[in-house]
Design an enzyme around this catalytic site. Structure first.
Site, short mmCIF file in Angstrom:
data_model
loop_
_atom_site.label_atom_id
_atom_site.label_comp_id
_atom_site.label_asym_id
_atom_site.label_seq_id
_atom_site.Cartn_x
_atom_site.Cartn_y
_atom_site.Cartn_z
CG ASN A 253 35.65 -0.36 -35.44
OD1 ASN A 253 36.42 0.31 -36.12
ND2 ASN A 253 35.09 -1.47 -35.87
CD GLU B 259 34.68 -6.23 -35.22
OE1 GLU B 259 33.86 -5.66 -35.94
OE2 GLU B 259 35.24 -7.30 -35.57
CB CYS C 194 31.40 2.12 -31.25
SG CYS C 194 30.06 0.93 -31.46
CD GLU D 188 30.85 6.23 -33.54
OE1 GLU D 188 31.54 5.21 -33.36
OE2 GLU D 188 29.89 6.26 -34.33
CB CYS E 140 25.65 2.08 -33.50
SG CYS E 140 26.52 2.11 -31.90
CB CYS F 210 27.83 5.69 -30.77
SG CYS F 210 29.14 4.46 -30.69
#
Length: 159
Positions: free
Chosen positions: A61, A63, A72, A74, A111, A114
């Site tokens: 990930n 940010e 993210c 994924e 999430c 994803c």
């Protein structure tokens, strides 16, 4: 009328009970998790994808102070794969996440965003993608398809 939805998943009690390829994916996801850039949430996630050709692609990930601009683990791995191996099927996704220094044993699932992206790639490749998710230690959850994590899914058939 109330109805019930049942999903299918498998619980793998520990790392030792993974297959050889699953252990490789676990190790790569755990390792790339250290490359996460998460100064705001301190939530580090690593992802390893197994492609049909045997290649393993990783992502972590990333940010950004403007939160919607981050990505993210994924989706980092999936989008890179699609850009560089557009015709290669994704067979397995292994996700390891949690607070950087908290090695709790609660499995961390992908999430919603994803899950939706994985659903798009299952549709694109016309084949399911096995999903494994966990924390740095403890049990591992395995599903045979993202549809087990997203039972009321929205895909291109609605458009």
């Amino acid at each position: 009328m109330e109805k019930e939805i049942k999903i299918n998943f498998e619980v793998i009690p520990s790392y030792e009970q993974l297959s050889d390829i699953e252990k490789i994916l676990f190790d790569k996801a755990k390792s790339v998790r250290e490359n996460a850039y998460a100064p705001y949430s301190n939530f580090f996630v690593g992802c390893a994808l197994l492609l049909e050709n045997g290649e393993i692609i990783t992502g972590s990930n990333q940010e950004n102070a403007a939160y919607p601009s981050g990505l993210c683990a994924e989706r980092t791995a999936i989008f890179w794969t699609s850009a560089n191996y557009p015709n290669e099927k994704i067979k397995k996704i292994f996700v390891i996440g949690g607070p950087k220094d908290d090695l709790s044993s609660t499995p961390i699932p992908p999430c919603g965003g994803c899950r939706q992206s994985i659903l798009e790639y299952e549709a694109k490749q016309k084949d399911v993608i096995e999903i494994y998710f966990t924390s740095p230690k403890g049990e591992i959850i395995k599903t045979k398809s993202v549809r087990d994590l997203l039972p009321f899914s929205f895909d291109g058939t609605f458009l």
